[in-house]
Design an enzyme around this catalytic site. Structure first.
Site, PDB file in Angstrom:
ATOM      1  N   LYS A  75      -6.452   4.561   0.090  1.00  0.00           N
ATOM      2  CA  LYS A  75      -7.264   3.371  -0.163  1.00  0.00           C
ATOM      3  C   LYS A  75      -7.452   2.575   1.134  1.00  0.00           C
ATOM      4  CE  LYS A  75      -6.656  -0.903  -2.675  1.00  0.00           C
ATOM      5  NZ  LYS A  75      -7.423  -1.767  -3.136  1.00  0.00           N
TER       6      LYS A  75
ATOM      7  N   LYS B 163      -6.052  -3.000   5.214  1.00  0.00           N
ATOM      8  CA  LYS B 163      -5.569  -3.475   6.502  1.00  0.00           C
ATOM      9  C   LYS B 163      -4.146  -2.984   6.763  1.00  0.00           C
ATOM     10  CE  LYS B 163      -4.099  -7.879   7.142  1.00  0.00           C
ATOM     11  NZ  LYS B 163      -3.323  -8.556   8.167  1.00  0.00           N
TER      12      LYS B 163
ATOM     13  N   LYS C 259       3.862  -6.734  -7.584  1.00  0.00           N
ATOM     14  CA  LYS C 259       4.089  -7.146  -6.197  1.00  0.00           C
ATOM     15  C   LYS C 259       5.577  -7.270  -5.871  1.00  0.00           C
ATOM     16  CE  LYS C 259      -0.112  -7.520  -4.728  1.00  0.00           C
ATOM     17  NZ  LYS C 259      -1.108  -8.048  -3.849  1.00  0.00           N
TER      18      LYS C 259
END
Ligand code: TRP
Length: 328
Positions: free
Chosen positions: A196, A199, A114
């Site tokens: 993929k 959102k 991340k």
């Protein structure tokens, strides 16, 4: 014999889409029949990425609950609750944080990924490093036997098991149960652009979409990119649309499409219209339920309140045991 216990959580970072449904929610709904299930909205966890603008977390907590209920999570079978309404999660998180070596957290692959992946938010916070510690508190408070998660969460579960062993070892008492991951196989379902479903890619079909939204999105779907002309044959195996037919269209229709695509007898436009029909038929009952449930926010709130009450009793008993172990 007592039923084994399941626990899992979902972040309220947005409306749920078909990727969330097929990747997790559908499985959760099935597990209700065999297990004692605790499912919660992990609103504190969503602060790790949304701390700069947390203003939508509360709204999405409600929307996620509506998505759950309309998809088939049943408050008569499962305990449904909201993480932040049970302060025991935060308190146990603090106690656990005292015994967790930082290097265990620093080598967590999600943590490292991340830092690189997420560009618009500074992910170097203390809270994000401790994500798996909070997640461990979530799990062990309920003495969960199994935690249904996607494969991406497997390292977190491994950390949870290590934390449990360390805590029980230090205080020479079996205070917490070691949870096991229940990794679900996720069918490959991409978004309308072939990436993929997510959102953040703006390519998702939501459980809350209207018939009009879905029609528009299906018509915009990427198909076999190598099929340039209507007269070119296509390949369903690389087509982004075909996996949706596999989920929503009857088998004989799938066979027909597979055959007629390969011979160019069927064009992508007509293939999409077929999907619009079967998909809307498949999703309509869900859409209707969702409309009914969303129209009664008070009832949704009562379900969460009742779930929170039930969950808190269990959480409190575990926290008390943890405090006894450290002689507080
Ligand atoms: N980390 C999970 C996810 O993003 C959400 C979560 C928080 C969770 N606490 C949990 C899942 C405890 C399982 C158990 O998907």
């Amino acid at each position: 014999m007592a039923k084994k216990r399941i626990l899992s959580g979902m972040q309220p970072s947005g409306l749920l889409h078909l990727g969330n449904y097929y990747g997790a929610l559908k499985n959760w709904i099935e597990l209700q029949e065999q297990f004692e299930c605790f499912y919660f909205v992990a609103d504190w966890h969503s602060l790790t990425t949304l701390y700069e603008d947390p203003s939508h977390i509360k709204k999405y907590t409600f929307e996620v609950a509506v998505d759950w209920l309309s998809a088939g999570l049943d408050p008569g079978k499962s305990t449904l609750f909201v993480q932040s309404r049970i302060p025991e999660h935060a308190e146990l998180h603090l106690i656990l944080s005292m015994v967790v070596p930082v290097p265990w957290l620093e080598r967590n692959p999600t943590y490292k990924e991340k830092q690189v992946e997420v560009k618009n938010v500074d992910m170097s916070s203390y809270g994000f490093l401790g994500y798996p510690v909070l997640q461990t508190a979530d799990i062990v408070l309920y003495n969960a036997d199994y935690v249904p998660v996607g494969i991406d969460q497997a390292p977190h579960l491994e950390i949870s098991r290590e934390i449990v062993r360390r805590f029980n070892g230090l205080y020479k008492k079996k205070v917490f149960k070691e949870p096991q991951a229940k990794i679900s196989e996720i069918p490959k379902l991409n978004g309308i652009d072939g990436r993929k479903m997510s959102k953040s890619y703006n390519n998702a079909i939501y459980l809350s979409d209207t018939e009009k939204d879905i029609t528009k999105k299906v018509k915009a779907m990427l198909t076999d990119p190598a099929r340039g002309l209507r007269t070119d044959p296509g390949d369903p195996d690389v087509c982004n649309l075909f996996p949706f037919h596999k989920l929503y269209s009857p088998e004989d229709m799938q066979k027909e499409i597979d055959r007629d695509c390969r011979t160019a007898a069927l064009g992508c436009g007509d293939c999409k219209l077929k999907l619009v029909d079967t998909m809307l038929e498949g999703l309509r009952p869900h859409m209707e339920r969702r409309r009914e449930i969303a129209a009664k926010p008070r009832e949704v709130e009562e379900i969460l309140e009742e779930g929170t009450r039930k969950a808190q009793k269990v959480a409190k008993a575990t926290l008390d045991r943890a405090k006894q172990a450290i002689k507080f």
